[in-house]
Every structure is written in C-alpha cells, then in structure tokens.
Enzyme design. Structure first.
Site, mmCIF file in Angstrom:
data_model
loop_
_atom_site.group_PDB
_atom_site.id
_atom_site.type_symbol
_atom_site.label_atom_id
_atom_site.label_comp_id
_atom_site.label_asym_id
_atom_site.label_seq_id
_atom_site.Cartn_x
_atom_site.Cartn_y
_atom_site.Cartn_z
ATOM 1 N N GLU A 19 -19.471 127.144 41.678
ATOM 2 C CA GLU A 19 -18.622 126.265 40.871
ATOM 3 C C GLU A 19 -19.451 125.885 39.650
ATOM 4 O OE1 GLU A 19 -16.320 121.976 40.639
ATOM 5 O OE2 GLU A 19 -18.324 122.122 41.423
ATOM 6 N N ASP A 45 -21.150 123.726 45.208
ATOM 7 C CA ASP A 45 -20.581 122.621 44.448
ATOM 8 C C ASP A 45 -21.482 122.287 43.251
ATOM 9 O OD1 ASP A 45 -18.522 120.384 44.558
ATOM 10 O OD2 ASP A 45 -20.343 119.186 44.546
#
Ligand code: GLC
Length: 542
Positions: free
Chosen positions: A266, A206
């Site tokens: 990401e 993330d």
C-alpha cells in the site's frame, strides 16, 4: 489451486478484500469474525476469486478498526483465536483460495508491549529507541518537534508526562516505529515467519511508503494525507529511499518459503515510476495501483493511467494490479454517480447530487474494463453487490478516528465499511444472527442488494462479477500478458488481447458500432444489436 499456466499465481490473481469487521458475524456481537468468513468460503469460491486479503485481525484496542496492533502474532478475541485462524487458512486452501494478511509495520498500538515498555523506561532508553521520541521545541519544550500533521487531523506529535514527544502519523494511539532500530527490523521478520509458518500466502503492507523518516525530522511545510500521493519525491516521511532496503530483506524472508509467497504494497506515491521502485527485481512482487482508482471516468484519463502503469511496470518486470475501491475510499458506485469522478471521492462534505443508477451503470462497465486488463485485480467486499457508500450514518454512531481528530469536519471512512447484506429484507440482512445490532448500521433499503436477492438474477451486479470471473479463468487471453489498442472514435477504449479477445468501453456520448466479432461474451448493460451504448463495456470473442 488452479493455475492457468506455470506463472506464479500473484501475476494474475483476483484478490478479494475482506474487511473482517463487516464481512460476516458468527457469534452475534455485531462484528464480523473468522468463523463468519469460514462460513462464507463457498460463496467466495463460487464468486471465482483466487485469493482473499484479510484486514487486521490481531489483538487491538480498535482505535483505528484494528490498524492499531497490540500483538502481531495473536488474534483479537473479537475475531477468534490463533487455532481458529489456522483452521481458516487450511479451509480456505481447501476451497482453492489463497490467504493474504494485512501487516502494519509503520506503527503499533499504544497498548503494544513495546510501547508500554518505552513509556516506562523513559528518555534515552533502548526501549524508547524503538519509537520516535524527541524533546519538544520552545523554552520548556512545550512545542512539538516539527510541523508534521497526522493523516487523521491535528499534530503528528503527542507529549508524554516526562516532557518528551512521540511521533504518530495517524491517531495518537498509533505511535510510529523507528525503522532504523535493528530490533524492530528483526522482530518484524519474525512476525512474517510466524504467519508464513501457518500457511499464509502473503501480506498486504500497510502504509508501505511511510516507514523511513528523514533523520533530521525537518518541517514538512504542508499538510499531509496518506491517501494522497505526495507531490514531491523528497518528502521527509513519505516514500523515502530507505524503505526499499526493508522490503528487499522481507523478500528474502518470503523466498525462504515454498509456494510463491507474495507481498502487495500500500504505497501512495507520486506516480507509476515511483511505484515501480517497490516492485523492482528482488523487492516486492506487487503494489496497489491507486492512480487507477483515482482516475476520472473518462476515456482519456483511463487510457493514460493504463498505459503509464503498464509501461512503468514492464520496465521492472512486475505485473500490473487494478483496483477501484477499498476500505479507505468512497465506494465507486457512489464516486461514479457524481460529476467529479476523479480522486478517491468526496465524503458527505459534498453538495453534489448523487445519481446512483448512473454510478451503478458505470461501475458495471468499470468492472469489465478492470477484469480485462493485463495483470491482477482487487475486489473490495460488497463491490460485487454494487453497494453504495452510506452517507447518512448518524454522527453519534461514527467510529472512524478521522471524525474526532478532524474536529468533526470530516466524517471519515465508515460509509464504505458498513456490514454486508447477505439475505433477508431487514437488518442485519444475514450478516449475523437475527436481532443483532451491527457495529455500523445498515440502510433499511439494502434487502434488494443482498447476495441472496442478487443470486440467479442475470441482471444483477453479483451475476456480472460471477460471469466475468468465470470467463477470466477460462479464457487464455485474460490475466497476465499484454494488450493492443485499436483505432476507435474519441471516447471509446478498444483493445484486444491474444488469443481472440476484444474489450470495448464506450464513454464517447454517442453510440459505437462494434467491430467484427464471433461472439458477445459479456456486456455490462443492454446492447442495441451491434451497437454499444454510452457508459457500457463489452467483451467479444474474435
Ligand atoms: C492504511 C489503512 C487505513 C489505516 C491506515 C493506518 O492506510 O488502509 O485503513 O487507517 O493505514 O494504519
């Protein structure tokens, strides 16, 4: 596990994103859970995907739907238990599916023991050094240390009672970690090991581009949005060179385990060259290709992003990935149903009329294009059902922190996170036991979109995905490899892959007569003999 050849699985995998809160609810609390996923493993196997990525399932106060983690080696009771997670991982493997977890290293929850200790220990302590605490500016430090903005709106700094401020690039309940702190680094490597030991096949990282901040914390001089690639390569907190050292260390951890454990980053960065740095030798294996997600639905834009992605990744020997939707962007059926198709989609704030039939036709063609391209692909739960964005969730039911932090000017991301319709003709559509109130309301009209309603209907989105994924497994031309473009009229994308495969997508506005072929393998919409209509894609055997 099925392998077409000896190349590692992640070079060509189709990975299905499970947004755990909204996938399937086994215990009737209105929120999805691990046993819910387990009960649907046969569906996922039959869909023909290779792996699942599970969004955060860790203990969390759920300020940001689980992306505020209070304990990286636990499971939130709402989702299950660690023993249940272990059983799920084994069960998924038994169904031939790999499992990728979401790891959230940029920030913790403000309820994580590390942050609670930092608050208790006070300024100048080792505990505070795990986070980014600073004195404020102005006479009595009443102004934040710099001008950085939270991605969700407002200042990125919050003041604590003793007068210091802490940094949070997201909600104030998500304090940013200090990645210059060696204990932080050490602890995260232990977390990776904890889950690798339990059999997971990889991690989705993330906000991978956010971990390192410029030491002097200079003003950014602009508002920031994590989902927009920064336009500069010298941003004080996005995509800084220092992040790469962290991922080279993580790669070493993964390589100590057998079975090709893999990462996907990401990282919203300024283009394919910057993205390629995350997947260069010795670093991560793959990264999401958000340039593709953001490309406009026209042949020139698609061609440009396909070529620039393949070129930049080839230079570092990494496979491409392709993605159309996720839990942060407008569902692409809706994005493609409006005039302006580029970007991650306008949200409710738009007055542009929506043509869902058009969006669905394009989404069908987009699926065939994506799954024919070299490399791997991501499917966001519900895209195989053609779910649209839900744009009319009543304001009082909105959950995304974006809604509050933006002062109610942005509705946020709830519209792409609505619980899946599995069966039946009224909510909860088999998502949970009858009578359950789902954590976000489902549109009454979703009965026709349920998995049950679509199964066996040859014209449905579900059967299109199933057929495409089946062919992708069977055809040696698909998955990893290269493509060759063929001459075609303006607005038509036409490429071949060896052996014996051609994909055509017609965005020209005029009918396109297909080249010579042996067989039509699959089409996204009706063909007129050998003529491919506008907004339609086809796979040919040649
Ligand atoms: C990522 C996640 C998003 C989350 C944010 C903060 O962008 O995809 O859902 O809100 O990080 O963790």
């Amino acid at each position: 596990m099925q392998e077409k050849d000896s190349a590692p699985w992640w070079r060509s995998a189709v990975i299905y994103q499970i947004y755990i809160r909204s996938f399937a609810d086994s215990d009737g609390d209105g929120v999805g859970d691990i046993d819910g996923i387990r009960s649907r493993l046969p569906y996922l196997r039959d869909l023909g995907i290779d792996a699942v990525w599970i969004t955060p399932w860790y203990p969390s106060p759920m300020v940001d739907a689980g992306y505020d983690v209070a304990d990286y080696t636990g499971i939130d009771p709402m989702f299950g238990t660690v023993a249940g997670a272990e059983a799920f991982i084994a069960d998924a493997h038994g169904h031939g599916l790999r499992v990728i977890l979401d790891i959230v290293p940029n920030h913790t929850s403000d309820r994580h023991a590390w942050f609670e200790a930092a608050m208790a220990a006070g300024p100048g302590s080792a505990e505070r050094d795990r986070y980014v605490f600073r004195p404020g500016q102005g006479e009595d430090g009443a102004l934040p240390p710099n001008d950085w903005r939270s991605t969700f709106g407002g200042s990125a700094w919050t003041r604590v009672p003793d007068g210091e401020w802490y940094l949070h690039l997201f909600a104030d309940a998500q304090p940013d970690l200090n990645w210059n702190n060696v204990e932080v680094r050490h602890d995260f490597e232990k977390v990776l090991g904890f889950w690798f030991d339990r059999g997971v096949d990889g991690f989705r990282i993330d906000v991978a581009h956010g971990l390192i901040k410029q030491d002097s914390l200079p003003d950014a001089g602009e508002t920031n949005d994590v989902l927009e690639p920064t336009k500069r390569d010298d941003h004080p907190h996005w995509d800084r060179d220092g992040v790469h050292e962290i991922y080279r260390d993580w790669r070493k951890v993964a390589d100590r385990y057998d079975g090709d454990r893999a990462f996907v980053a990401e990282a919203w960065v300024s283009g394919p060259q910057r993205l390629a740095r995350y997947v260069s030798p010795g670093e991560l294996q793959t990264a999401f290709n958000f340039d593709y997600l953001r490309a406009a639905w026209d042949a020139a834009s698609l061609r440009t992003v396909i070529d620039s992605s393949l070129e930049a990744l080839a230079e570092v020997g990494a496979p491409a990935t392709w993605v159309l939707s996720n839990h942060d962007v407008v569902r692409h059926v809706t994005r493609y149903g409006r005039t302006h198709t580029e970007g991650r989609g306008p949200r409710a704030d738009t007055t542009e009329p929506l043509d869902l039939a058009l969006g669905t036709r394009r989404a069908r063609a987009a699926a065939l294009l994506m799954l024919a391209l070299p490399g791997g692909a991501y499917v966001y739960q519900g895209e195989e059902l053609g779910l649209p964005e839900v744009e009319d969730i009543p304001e009082e039911l909105l959950q995304d922190p974006v809604w509050e932090r933006s002062g109610h000017s942005a509705r946020g991301r709830d519209g792409c996170r609505v619980p899946l319709p599995w069966s039946g003709d009224a909510p909860p559509f088999g998502f949970g036991p009858d009578g359950v109130t789902t954590w976000l309301p489902q549109p009454e009209s979703w009965g026709d979109l349920s998995a049950q309603a679509q199964a066996g209907d040859a014209n449905s989105m579900l059967e299109l995905y199933r057929a495409a994924l089946r062919l992708r497994r069977d055809l040696p031309a698909l998955g990893e490899g290269s493509l060759r473009w063929h001459e075609s009229p303006e607005g038509v994308l036409l490429f071949s892959r060896t052996p014996g495969f051609v994909c055509a997508l017609n965005l020209s506005g005029a009918p396109f007569t297909l080249p010579a072929h042996n067989d039509i393998l699959l089409a996204s919409g009706p063909l007129d003999g050998d003529v491919l209509p506008h907004d339609t894609a086809v796979w040919l055997a040649v």
